[in-house]
Scaffold this active site. Structure first.
Site, PDB file in Angstrom:
ATOM      1  N   ALA A  16      -1.835   2.347   9.132  1.00 50.71           N
ATOM      2  CA  ALA A  16      -0.765   2.703  10.230  1.00 50.71           C
ATOM      3  C   ALA A  16      -0.815   3.982   9.738  1.00 50.71           C
ATOM      4  O   ALA A  16      -1.201   5.239   9.080  1.00 50.71           O
ATOM      5  CB  ALA A  16      -0.233   1.023   9.812  1.00 50.71           C
ATOM      6  N   SER A  17       1.095   4.791  10.353  1.00 50.12           N
ATOM      7  CA  SER A  17       0.471   5.830  10.045  1.00 50.12           C
ATOM      8  C   SER A  17       1.378   6.452   8.710  1.00 50.12           C
ATOM      9  O   SER A  17       1.874   7.905   8.270  1.00 50.12           O
ATOM     10  CB  SER A  17       2.750   5.590  10.448  1.00 50.12           C
ATOM     11  OG  SER A  17       2.509   6.247  12.161  1.00 50.12           O
TER      12      SER A  17
END
Length: 391
Positions: free
Chosen positions: A107-108
């Site tokens: 993800a981020s």
């Protein structure tokens, strides 16, 4: 509401409210959508020596009470957790069907890997931090990101409105997902279908570099700049600059949009062991086995290089609105401002890479935790530091 509309609405929201649904996608980054590999070196991987330490009896603060590691795993919907101390694996666990060889969405946390490559290219003189992104990617000129400097993009320094909408972080995150994942588009969706189309709808609502606003478009615009500077795709660039040089066991993967462009801000999957190798390379001053992978100055200044004019202390995106701002942000890394010179790559649903030079520790966590005001976020950073001080 007809059945098709209802199905679209379920696809739009379900991934945020069901740990099983989240886990299905966090472990399938190379299976469900189109994906491109960041190749590991074809030579034998760098081994991770093992020196197990029993951490299960360790007291960890959790929700105002004292808990054990197993309680943390339950609260965080942990899929994988790995701790390196002085280069040796002291703890490694996998749950919910995840295995050591399973690539898991970062993800981020993947934003920080883009920041690392940008900082390296700038250090090498191939990228000018003060230049506008539109200088490198002319079609972005006139957009909020194209008119911002590379430095602004590296520090989430833009204020933006997409397609004339008032900015709302949660809505824009969902809109971004709809761009890169057709199955998440609601019924009747007519918005952008590629990352570049999405970026072209961005208009500035404030002067760059004057405020911190955590927004995916900064990273996607920066990734486009890196592609223009190097002539390589994002997956090829990460493979060439980092992944093939850290002794990785497995290939990593980027999700691709409809044009075959990588989702740089969060569509990246890798194993916990290989992400730990990346962290250990940074902890060791950018080197693996005496071979410099990224410049030592880049690796050793991540935690202390917040530029003048950018907010030193910012609020973590998932933190409650009334929480104190305790973190800094530099080159797409979170800085806890602890006594150990630590820095953190962080992603939704519990993805973390902590590098703590002062504690001689690297920690990796992959999870599938629900994002909801009704579900408190597990205090992973605090748990990592507690483990590190214990070690």
């Amino acid at each position: 509401m007809n059945d098709t509309t209802r199905l679209g609405d379920l696809r739009w929201t379900r991934g945020y409210t069901d740990p099983g649904w989240i886990r299905r996608f966090t472990s399938a980054g190379r299976e469900l959508p189109p994906a491109a590999a960041c190749g590991a070196a074809r030579s034998p991987p760098v081994p991770c020596p093992s020196a197990p330490v029993d951490l299960h009896a360790l007291d960890i603060a959790l929700g105002g009470t004292t808990a054990k590691l197993e309680d943390l795993f339950t609260a965080a919907e942990t899929d994988a957790f790995l701790v390196l101390h002085r280069g040796a694996v002291v703890h490694e666990t996998y749950r919910h069907g995840t295995e050591a060889h399973t690539p898991h969405f970062n993800a981020s946390a993947a934003k920080s890997y883009i920041g690392l490559m940008a900082a390296t290219l700038a250090h090498q003189g191939l990228l000018d931090r003060s230049s506008a992104a539109g200088h490198y990617a002319p079609e972005l000129a006139g957009t909020a990101f194209g008119d911002a400097s590379v430095q602004d993009l590296l520090h989430m320094g833009t204020q933006v409105s997409y397609a004339g909408r008032p900015f709302d972080k949660a809505i824009e995150a969902q809109r971004y997902h709809a761009v890169v994942a057709p199955q998440l588009r609601p019924f009747g969706y007519t918005g952008p279908t590629t990352i570049r189309e999405h970026l072209l709808t961005a208009r500035a609502t404030g002067r760059p570099g004057t405020a911190f606003r955590y927004e995916n478009g900064n990273v996607e615009a920066l990734a486009e700049v890196l592609r223009r500077v190097t002539g390589l795709t994002t997956s090829a660039l990460l493979g060439e600059m980092i992944w093939s040089k850290i002794g990785a066991e497995e290939d990593a993967y980027y999700v691709l949009d409809g044009e075959g462009v990588e989702a740089a801000c969060g569509g990246f999957s890798a194993t916990a062991r290989d992400v730990a190798r990346l962290g250990e390379m940074l902890r060791c001053g950018g080197a693996v086995g005496g071979r410099q992978v990224v410049p030592e100055e880049v690796a050793t200044t991540i935690a202390g290089g917040v530029p003048e004019g950018h907010p030193r202390r910012v609020r973590f995106p998932a933190a409650p609105p009334d929480s104190p701002a305790t973190l800094s942000y530099h080159d797409l890394w979170w800085i806890p401002n602890d006594p150990y010179g630590s820095y953190l790559a962080s992603g939704i649903h519990g993805q973390r890479l902590l590098v703590s030079p002062g504690l001689d520790m690297v920690a990796v966590h992959f999870g599938s935790q629900v994002v909801s005001p009704a579900v408190p976020a597990a205090p992973l950073l605090q748990a990592f530091l507690r483990i590190g001080t214990h070690l």
